[in-house]
Design a protein around this motif. Structure first.
Motif, PDB file in Angstrom:
ATOM      1  N   THR A 139       0.862  -1.177   0.000  1.00  0.00           N
ATOM      2  CA  THR A 139       0.000   0.000   0.000  1.00  0.00           C
ATOM      3  C   THR A 139       0.903   1.232   0.000  1.00  0.00           C
ATOM      4  O   THR A 139       1.808   1.340   0.818  1.00  0.00           O
ATOM      5  CB  THR A 139      -0.918   0.009   1.238  1.00  0.00           C
ATOM      6  OG1 THR A 139      -1.729  -1.171   1.199  1.00  0.00           O
ATOM      7  CG2 THR A 139      -1.805   1.236   1.245  1.00  0.00           C
ATOM      8  N   THR A 145       1.140   5.696  -1.021  1.00  0.00           N
ATOM      9  CA  THR A 145       0.423   6.941  -1.259  1.00  0.00           C
ATOM     10  C   THR A 145       0.599   7.281  -2.735  1.00  0.00           C
ATOM     11  O   THR A 145       1.717   7.295  -3.243  1.00  0.00           O
ATOM     12  CB  THR A 145       0.998   8.069  -0.386  1.00  0.00           C
ATOM     13  OG1 THR A 145       0.887   7.672   0.983  1.00  0.00           O
ATOM     14  CG2 THR A 145       0.250   9.370  -0.603  1.00  0.00           C
ATOM     15  N   ASN A 154      -4.359   6.450  -0.723  1.00  0.00           N
ATOM     16  CA  ASN A 154      -3.601   5.269  -0.311  1.00  0.00           C
ATOM     17  C   ASN A 154      -4.173   4.080  -1.064  1.00  0.00           C
ATOM     18  O   ASN A 154      -5.339   3.727  -0.882  1.00  0.00           O
ATOM     19  CB  ASN A 154      -3.694   5.045   1.199  1.00  0.00           C
ATOM     20  CG  ASN A 154      -2.896   6.067   1.960  1.00  0.00           C
ATOM     21  OD1 ASN A 154      -1.839   6.485   1.514  1.00  0.00           O
ATOM     22  ND2 ASN A 154      -3.394   6.482   3.106  1.00  0.00           N
TER      23      ASN A 154
END
Length: 164
Positions: free
Chosen positions: A69, A71, A156
């Protein structure tokens, strides 16, 4: 006189020899016990080293996982967002639709120029650019339209480094 002395000294000397023999045996048992403890300690240390190495390898595998994960943001070809020549990426290729920039921590983990990345819900992109050093765990999608980039914002999202 000699025989009286030898009769008196012989049992005393024999007793001393027996006592010395017992002391030697006890000391040898202590030495053997300490040697055994030393061997066990060395084996324990080796086992711990192995476990530490195993944990290190597992952590490395998790860190270098192709799915993570991150940004995700967007950028435009402007000098305030890029360098002096915003149309040329860090890979020395021209920027184009489908180009992404990655943070340097990802780059150091194998997310390098030319590799493909699938960003969940957005598609497949090619790494051609690098982000500023201040960013970590981040991907920047190249967009020609500044309004669309602003509208995209900051999300995200899961991203996967592809092996193609």
């Amino acid at each position: 006189m000699k025989s009286v002395l030898s009769y008196t000294l012989t049992p005393v000397l024999s007793a001393l020899l027996v006592i010395l023999a017992v002391v030697v045996i006890v000391k040898q048992q202590e030495i053997d016990s300490l040697h055994h403890k030393l061997v066990l300690t060395e084996q324990t240390a080796e086992a711990r080293k192995g476990m530490i190495e195993e944990v290190r390898l597992l952590q490395k595998a998790l860190t270098n996982s192709p799915v993570r994960t991150v940004t995700v943001t967007a950028y435009n070809p402007t000098t305030d967002q890029c360098d002096d020549d915003p149309l040329i990426a860090a890979s020395n290729r021209r920027v184009r639709q489908g180009t992404i920039a990655v943070s340097r921590d990802l780059f150091d983990q194998g997310w390098v120029f030319g590799r493909k990345v699938r960003i969940e819900g957005l598609g497949i992109f090619e790494i051609n650019d690098l982000m500023n050093k201040r960013f970590t765990k981040r991907i920047d999608i190249f967009m020609w339209d500044e309004a669309k980039a602003r509208e995209f914002g900051k999300k995200n999202i899961r991203a996967a480094l592809l092996a193609i």
